[in-house]
Scaffold this active site. Sequence first.
Site, short mmCIF file in Angstrom:
data_model
loop_
_atom_site.label_atom_id
_atom_site.label_comp_id
_atom_site.label_asym_id
_atom_site.label_seq_id
_atom_site.Cartn_x
_atom_site.Cartn_y
_atom_site.Cartn_z
N GLU A 27 16.26 -30.03 36.94
CA GLU A 27 16.55 -28.66 37.37
C GLU A 27 17.54 -28.73 38.51
OE1 GLU A 27 14.47 -24.53 38.97
OE2 GLU A 27 13.20 -26.26 38.55
N GLU A 356 8.50 -19.99 32.79
CA GLU A 356 7.51 -19.36 33.68
C GLU A 356 7.48 -17.85 33.48
OE1 GLU A 356 8.04 -20.50 37.77
OE2 GLU A 356 7.42 -22.56 37.41
#
Length: 793
Positions: A27, A356
């Site tokens: 990420e 998420e």
Amino acid sequence: MKTEGTLTVHTGRRGAELSDLFGIFFEDLNHAADGGLYAELVQNRSFEFDPIDKADYHALTAWEPVIRGDGQAVITVEDKEPLNARNLHYAVIDIVSEGGGVGIMNLGFNSGIPVKEGDNYKFSMYARRDNSWDTSLTVTIEGVDGTVYGAAEITVNSSEWDRYEAVIQADSTDNSSRLVILAGGSGKVCLDMVSLFPEKTFLNRPGGLREDLSVLLADMKPKFMRFPGGCLIHDGSLNPDDRNSMYRWKNTIGDIAQRPPRRNNWSYNQTLGLGYLEYFQFSEDIGAKPIPVLPGGYDPHHKRIVPLDELQPWIDDALDLIEFANGDSSTEWGGIRAGLGHPEPFGLEYIGIGNEEVGEPFFERYPYFHEAIKAKYPEIKVINSSGPFSAGKEYERGWASARANGSDLVDEHYYAAPEWFLANHHRYDEFKAGEPKVFLGEYASWGNTYYNALVEAAFMTGLQNNAHAVGLACYAPMLCNVDYVNWKPDMIWFNNHQAYGTANYYVQKLFMNHQGDQLLEMRSCGFAPAQAQEVQPITGAITLAVDASAARFSEISLVNNLTGEVKAYADLSGEVADLPDPALNGAAKRTLELGPTHWTDYTLSLKAVRTGGTKGFVLYFGKADEQNHLFWEIGGWQNQDSIVASIAQGRNSVLTHTLFTVESDVEYNLTLEVSGRQIRTYIDGELINETEDKLLVIEPLYYTASVEHSTGDMILKTVNMQEVSIAAEIVLEGLTDKRLSIEVYEMSGHQPEDENSFKQPMLVSPKQKALQTEGSSFVYEFPKQSVTVMRLR
């Protein structure tokens, strides 16, 4: 040696396939790409930094003017005649008097630009000038004191943009050098895409990846790599041409000079030099299967929603990506990939939609992606989302969506205290084999100490033992530049010239290097029972508070559910302010202390009104001290959540999560029920949260066994969390070959608080030794607080 129990491996009883269980996750936060894995040494190479990225950014961030001798010049950034429509800004050196040279200097990342004596560095830039075409530019790598370590002369001989290159060899080692471009003559010199790369990149790919970081990752031998994030997947504008758009993969391929500047939602600039082709190429280089994750048409951070009748381009992005990865050169996107230098397909097997995700808009849109992908590419495994926490209504919504749509995997995320991981070691024992599998896409305990790594190793034995239900797992975050920290803990830390793996890294590496392909049945007997904390009900102090708000609390009461006793707090009801409130004449009071309770089964009820601010209320309970308590937060992160969390030794574990937004001047009836360690919360009579604060359990040993098909090796992983060594007899039931050669990789002998560092990068790391056995059983003493991996040949 006296043994305390027996570990039996049934060598003929094989269980679930482990497949691609343990991998890594990239990420772009903590400057993991620019200033990190992407080997570019120039910061703000295209003069595109902007306050949109970060408030104090401007087009000349990381650049300084250079005026030598009696030279004079004006340095500006213009956009009138850009290099291209996506790269609008460029630097202009307007030479008034050349003197000893005038120009600009780039400061690089961290302490500066690192160079090593004898190494070559590839310089490139786009340039044009309106005069003095016979006068060359001087490009130097210099120390802070002006010492020149290497130089090149470049003649810019055109008034049109052109690309110029040079190779500069450094004659000294300096981790704080600068790149200097000096112009002579007269007129204006325009510069863009100013770049400096080490010639030694990973596998010597031009414009490639930083070698030391790449080697650390390659050495792990991960089964997969998830990319490119993270929150940047779904946080941003819906328009792909906006600087602050969601991450759109088509913007990240092709000529780097044509890739648009992008705001990274971790508050910095993202050049996209490390883009989708590079992610796929790196995955291939290290033998990891690529797992790209794409946005699902919804930004839960800012409630940006793609209308359903405008969703097709987003779906097409997913379908086109699969074709880009897997199509042959006769297809549109396969042909584009081939044209970019990779004619062979990448063999994509997985794709994730969303990250998420919470809220109905995402789960309303997910089926459109899923159905389209499965219709055209039924072999592709599609990954759904279950929110940022381990439990709660949004977590359950994600799993319900996955079951309803037939998702192949569900992306679970959680960061928690070590105590939570030990209490939840058996989390996946009851998950069913026939349902979507778990992709544990982000997890970590809070910290990079040896103790954190031990706890994670114990938890990972549970992940492996539940391979019938857990398909993929990766620690996160992966990379962190020490001078640009957005989040910690992290698996690998680095500066501009050094990198080290944490204790957590070495645990992950052990489990990946020695994963195996199929479970072997393994049982224990004779050991002392698990060490469980004595079950204590939740008691302690209760406090009402606010976060970035002001509130009025009233009609507060506490009821003992066992005796009926009632404690009222009318004298304590009142206003609480986190922000100065005009009604309080600027006074700020954060909390109302209700005092301690020793009741083990109680109900707290009150009325609450937000009178100002942007968030909501916090109810602290079970409070022993500031480092150990629980809390219920209503209108928390971005005023979107209701969570119940536990703080143990100052480390947070969110136990359950539900969406809820607090409005100003609305009265809410809040009810908190605590019974033993069970917790329920209600708002206006509606059950919002329900959870249990489990106490940790330390088992005698944590263990798992597997077989590796290619070698026939049996692999035993054992974690001893206890503060004493444990001698165990290891029995290899069903073994016909009585002679074994055993390789042992072990992490032991460290203090729980030990951490690796730049000075001691391998303080906590495995040691290797060899053993021989003549029978089908042998005795091994597992050191206290140790991770042991045995490879039995």
